[in-house]
Design a protein around this motif. Structure first.
Motif, PDB file in Angstrom:
ATOM      1  N   GLN A 124       0.811  -1.223   0.000  1.00 47.64           N
ATOM      2  CA  GLN A 124       0.000   0.000   0.000  1.00 47.64           C
ATOM      3  C   GLN A 124       0.841   1.269   0.000  1.00 47.64           C
ATOM      4  OE1 GLN A 124      -0.406  -2.418   2.312  1.00 47.64           O
ATOM      5  NE2 GLN A 124      -2.454  -3.251   1.959  1.00 47.64           N
ATOM      6  N   SER A 125       2.134   1.145   0.331  1.00 50.09           N
ATOM      7  CA  SER A 125       2.911   2.365   0.550  1.00 50.09           C
ATOM      8  C   SER A 125       3.131   3.116  -0.753  1.00 50.09           C
ATOM      9  CB  SER A 125       4.254   2.033   1.195  1.00 50.09           C
ATOM     10  OG  SER A 125       5.071   1.381   0.268  1.00 50.09           O
ATOM     11  N   SER A 126       3.177   4.446  -0.634  1.00 55.30           N
ATOM     12  CA  SER A 126       3.400   5.274  -1.813  1.00 55.30           C
ATOM     13  C   SER A 126       4.694   6.044  -1.624  1.00 55.30           C
ATOM     14  CB  SER A 126       2.226   6.229  -1.997  1.00 55.30           C
ATOM     15  OG  SER A 126       1.948   6.888  -0.775  1.00 55.30           O
ATOM     16  N   PRO A 127       5.420   6.311  -2.705  1.00 52.01           N
ATOM     17  CA  PRO A 127       6.717   6.970  -2.566  1.00 52.01           C
ATOM     18  C   PRO A 127       6.593   8.354  -1.925  1.00 52.01           C
ATOM     19  CG  PRO A 127       6.224   6.447  -4.886  1.00 52.01           C
ATOM     20  CD  PRO A 127       5.050   6.024  -4.081  1.00 52.01           C
ATOM     21  N   GLY A 128       7.576   8.703  -1.095  1.00 48.67           N
ATOM     22  CA  GLY A 128       7.582  10.025  -0.470  1.00 48.67           C
ATOM     23  C   GLY A 128       6.867  10.077   0.866  1.00 48.67           C
ATOM     24  N   HIS A 129       6.253   8.992   1.259  1.00 48.80           N
ATOM     25  CA  HIS A 129       5.449   9.029   2.472  1.00 48.80           C
ATOM     26  C   HIS A 129       5.939   8.106   3.584  1.00 48.80           C
ATOM     27  CE1 HIS A 129       2.782  10.812  -0.546  1.00 48.80           C
ATOM     28  NE2 HIS A 129       2.364  11.541   0.459  1.00 48.80           N
ATOM     29  N   GLY A 130       7.105   7.488   3.400  1.00 55.30           N
ATOM     30  CA  GLY A 130       7.635   6.639   4.462  1.00 55.30           C
ATOM     31  C   GLY A 130       6.822   5.381   4.647  1.00 55.30           C
ATOM     32  N   GLU A 131       6.984   4.768   5.816  1.00 53.57           N
ATOM     33  CA  GLU A 131       6.395   3.449   6.027  1.00 53.57           C
ATOM     34  C   GLU A 131       5.965   3.300   7.493  1.00 53.57           C
ATOM     35  OE1 GLU A 131       6.308   1.335   3.374  1.00 53.57           O
ATOM     36  OE2 GLU A 131       5.244  -0.143   4.585  1.00 53.57           O
ATOM     37  N   ASP A 132       4.725   2.902   7.708  1.00 53.24           N
ATOM     38  CA  ASP A 132       4.260   2.667   9.076  1.00 53.24           C
ATOM     39  C   ASP A 132       4.522   1.211   9.468  1.00 53.24           C
ATOM     40  OD1 ASP A 132       3.287   5.235   9.570  1.00 53.24           O
ATOM     41  OD2 ASP A 132       1.425   4.813   8.505  1.00 53.24           O
ATOM     42  N   VAL A 133       5.148   1.025  10.623  1.00 52.23           N
ATOM     43  CA  VAL A 133       5.499  -0.351  11.037  1.00 52.23           C
ATOM     44  C   VAL A 133       5.333  -0.542  12.542  1.00 52.23           C
ATOM     45  CG1 VAL A 133       7.219  -0.642   9.189  1.00 52.23           C
ATOM     46  CG2 VAL A 133       7.947   0.202  11.427  1.00 52.23           C
ATOM     47  N   PHE A 134       5.277  -1.818  12.932  1.00 55.33           N
ATOM     48  CA  PHE A 134       5.465  -2.214  14.322  1.00 55.33           C
ATOM     49  C   PHE A 134       6.870  -2.783  14.464  1.00 55.33           C
ATOM     50  CE2 PHE A 134       0.702  -3.092  15.229  1.00 55.33           C
ATOM     51  CZ  PHE A 134       0.562  -1.826  15.767  1.00 55.33           C
ATOM     52  N   VAL A 135       7.589  -2.331  15.477  1.00 49.72           N
ATOM     53  CA  VAL A 135       8.894  -2.900  15.793  1.00 49.72           C
ATOM     54  C   VAL A 135       8.747  -3.618  17.130  1.00 49.72           C
ATOM     55  CG1 VAL A 135      11.328  -2.398  16.250  1.00 49.72           C
ATOM     56  CG2 VAL A 135      10.066  -1.012  14.590  1.00 49.72           C
ATOM     57  N   PRO A 136       8.916  -4.924  17.128  1.00 51.96           N
ATOM     58  CA  PRO A 136       8.656  -5.683  18.363  1.00 51.96           C
ATOM     59  C   PRO A 136       9.715  -5.444  19.436  1.00 51.96           C
ATOM     60  CG  PRO A 136       8.830  -7.121  16.432  1.00 51.96           C
ATOM     61  CD  PRO A 136       9.337  -5.785  16.018  1.00 51.96           C
ATOM     62  N   TRP A 137       9.278  -5.474  20.673  1.00 50.52           N
ATOM     63  CA  TRP A 137      10.197  -5.453  21.821  1.00 50.52           C
ATOM     64  C   TRP A 137       9.859  -6.683  22.652  1.00 50.52           C
ATOM     65  CZ3 TRP A 137      14.135  -2.047  22.816  1.00 50.52           C
ATOM     66  CH2 TRP A 137      14.801  -2.235  24.036  1.00 50.52           C
ATOM     67  N   VAL A 138      10.833  -7.584  22.750  1.00 54.66           N
ATOM     68  CA  VAL A 138      10.573  -8.833  23.466  1.00 54.66           C
ATOM     69  C   VAL A 138      11.033  -8.675  24.908  1.00 54.66           C
ATOM     70  CG1 VAL A 138      10.992 -11.314  23.556  1.00 54.66           C
ATOM     71  CG2 VAL A 138      10.876 -10.140  21.341  1.00 54.66           C
ATOM     72  N   LEU A 139      10.103  -8.892  25.820  1.00 57.26           N
ATOM     73  CA  LEU A 139      10.381  -8.709  27.242  1.00 57.26           C
ATOM     74  C   LEU A 139      10.185 -10.054  27.934  1.00 57.26           C
ATOM     75  CD1 LEU A 139      11.018  -6.195  29.003  1.00 57.26           C
ATOM     76  CD2 LEU A 139       8.584  -6.037  29.482  1.00 57.26           C
ATOM     77  N   SER A 140      11.262 -10.580  28.520  1.00 57.55           N
ATOM     78  CA  SER A 140      11.118 -11.851  29.227  1.00 57.55           C
ATOM     79  C   SER A 140      10.502 -11.586  30.596  1.00 57.55           C
ATOM     80  CB  SER A 140      12.478 -12.526  29.379  1.00 57.55           C
ATOM     81  OG  SER A 140      13.221 -11.852  30.378  1.00 57.55           O
ATOM     82  N   LYS A 141      10.033 -12.638  31.207  1.00 51.78           N
ATOM     83  CA  LYS A 141       9.377 -12.518  32.507  1.00 51.78           C
ATOM     84  C   LYS A 141      10.326 -11.900  33.547  1.00 51.78           C
ATOM     85  CE  LYS A 141       6.789 -15.729  35.375  1.00 51.78           C
ATOM     86  NZ  LYS A 141       6.287 -17.121  35.381  1.00 51.78           N
ATOM     87  N   GLN A 142      11.623 -12.257  33.462  1.00 54.40           N
ATOM     88  CA  GLN A 142      12.608 -11.727  34.418  1.00 54.40           C
ATOM     89  C   GLN A 142      12.777 -10.215  34.236  1.00 54.40           C
ATOM     90  OE1 GLN A 142      13.313 -14.393  32.420  1.00 54.40           O
ATOM     91  NE2 GLN A 142      13.023 -15.944  33.995  1.00 54.40           N
ATOM     92  N   GLN A 143      12.668  -9.759  32.967  1.00 56.70           N
ATOM     93  CA  GLN A 143      12.895  -8.334  32.698  1.00 56.70           C
ATOM     94  C   GLN A 143      11.666  -7.493  33.003  1.00 56.70           C
ATOM     95  OE1 GLN A 143      13.788  -9.170  28.700  1.00 56.70           O
ATOM     96  NE2 GLN A 143      16.001  -9.193  28.941  1.00 56.70           N
ATOM     97  N   ASP A 144      10.530  -8.141  33.104  1.00 53.03           N
ATOM     98  CA  ASP A 144       9.270  -7.421  33.264  1.00 53.03           C
ATOM     99  C   ASP A 144       8.921  -7.321  34.743  1.00 53.03           C
ATOM    100  OD1 ASP A 144       6.800  -6.330  33.196  1.00 53.03           O
ATOM    101  OD2 ASP A 144       5.913  -7.839  31.871  1.00 53.03           O
ATOM    102  N   LYS A 145       9.141  -6.133  35.299  1.00 51.12           N
ATOM    103  CA  LYS A 145       8.956  -5.964  36.744  1.00 51.12           C
ATOM    104  C   LYS A 145       7.492  -6.119  37.177  1.00 51.12           C
ATOM    105  CE  LYS A 145      13.055  -3.339  37.790  1.00 51.12           C
ATOM    106  NZ  LYS A 145      13.666  -2.019  37.835  1.00 51.12           N
TER     107      LYS A 145
END
Ligand SMILES: [Zn+2]
Lengths: 291, 123
Positions: free
Chosen positions: A184-205
């Protein structure tokens, strides 16, 4: 590291109302990943450090989207000669930013809970501003432009300086990320994305005992393409009645011999570095000559 | 943290609130004093940018009457140290800041002022 599909960048289309989208996929995510995120974001980028090093003594600045506040103590060798105040949308990140330092001092930082799209400052309050990896979290072009205008409004029109960084579609060869381009993307308009962040149980307070071993948080980004940041800043400047160019170019003909001030914005650097686009700009103000 | 250096820059930004929206007035402020390193050059450089009356009035609200009504033209060492103390050593930990024009209350909690607005208040 084993190949891990949960870390792949996902192209998306923003269909929710923009504020609701940002609340869910930016603000809430950062509040949840704050301490883990901060532990991975401790190195200042050299271009930002050099910019802060170049700021004259006695100047006061805004770090709009300060995150864990890693730029607030800079320049480290001129501690106390300038003051950068940090603004962020995440309370949990600000709690970390308050005590940001590089080991040498026990200085407390100034931080404010607020939104980079709003202007909670008196007009022209700051001598300089930085916006590092923040504006790409706004989910429409109009909102990104407003965020740039908010930043410009807080700056002194006669000498204000700013540095703006955003993520680029064009990624560094060393980056583990590759940015898929959606159909769907059109030139000149960039790109919408999700960038995942993986959080393990130990890291998640906040994780309870029964929580799954790891959770994937999807952060929203608008990935910029070449030239898009410049267009955004020029559009924001024009919308505020600023001339884009050097002060000399601002001295055009003046109607009816009225003495008036001409205000402008000069882009002094427009570059790509390590998967980011960045622009350094200066504001200027000249007295128009009598015609 | 909110200190008077920051308070002197903050303004109310509720939709339509554009006059008399600075300075915000402290309410139920709990002040803690933490020593900070004195940097004469910074204070000298920042001095011309201060909204002086706002600073004097706000310091008085917090119980500090050390600043003169008018900003002196010649700043001696004693004066700069007094100014340093007012700007950088008085921390408002709890309380609120209130807009004199529209009455909006910006809470301060654990030293962090909350300048976020509800959606209908955003301009
Ligand atoms: Zn107000």
């Amino acid at each position: 590291m084993p190949s891990d599909t949960s870390k792949a960048v996902i192209p998306i289309q923003v269909i929710d109302e923009p504020q609701a989208h940002e609340k869910r996929h930016v603000h809430e995510v950062y509040d949840q990943i704050a301490s883990h995120f901060s532990s991975t974001r401790y190195k200042p980028w050299p271009v930002v450090a050099n910019f802060l090093q170049s700021i004259p003594t006695g100047w006061v600045g805004l770090d709009s989207g300060t995150g864990n506040g890693k730029y607030l103590p800079l320049p480290a060798n001129r501690s106390g000669e300038t003051w950068t105040i940090g603004l962020d949308r995440s309370q949990n990140l600000l709690r970390i930013a308050m005590n940001a330092n590089y080991g040498d001092t026990n200085c407390i930082r100034e931080v404010v809970l607020g939104d980079a799209i709003e202007t909670c400052w008196r007009v022209s309050a700051f001598d300089y501003a930085i916006s590092i990896a923040t504006i790409h979290h706004f989910s429409t072009k109009e909102r990104r432009e407003r965020a740039v205008q908010s930043l410009l409004q807080t700056l002194s029109p006669s000498h204000g300086r700013a540095l703006i960084y955003v993520w680029a579609i064009e990624q560094d060869a060393l980056s583990k990320r590759s940015i898929p381009i959606s159909e769907q993307s059109s030139p000149g308009h960039g790109e919408d994305v999700f960038v995942p962040w993986v959080l393990s149980k130990q890291q998640d307070k906040s994780a309870s005992d029964s929580a799954p071993e790891r959770r994937v948080h999807h952060r929203y980004y608008h990935m910029f393409e070449k030239g898009e940041l410049r267009d955004l800043i020029c559009g924001a400047a024009h919308g505020m009645g600023l001339t884009v160019g050097s002060p000399r170019e601002g001295l055009g003909p003046v109607a009816d011999g009225m003495r008036q001030k001409i205000r402008g914005l000069e882009i002094v650097e427009d570059s790509w570095e390590r998967s980011n686009y960045y622009i350094e700009l200066r504001l200027w103000e000249v007295e128009a000559p009598d015609s | 943290m909110v200190r008077l250096i920051t308070h002197n820059l903050l303004a109310c930004h509720v939709k339509g609130c554009t006059t008399n929206n600075f300075p915000l007035v402290f309410q139920d402020a709990q002040v803690e004093i933490h020593e900070a390193e004195f940097n004469e050059d910074f204070i000298r450089g920042f001095m011309p940018k201060i909204e002086w009356k706002a600073l004097v009035d706000s310091a008085r609200q917090l119980g500090d009457t050390s600043l003169p009504e008018e900003q002196p033209e010649m700043a001696d060492d004693d004066f700069l140290k007094t100014l340093h103390h007012v700007l950088l050593e008085m921390h408002i930990e709890e309380g609120a800041m209130v807009c004199q024009n529209c009455g909006h209350v910006y809470p301060i909690s654990n030293g962090i002022p909350n300048m976020l607005l509800a959606e209908h208040e955003i301009g």
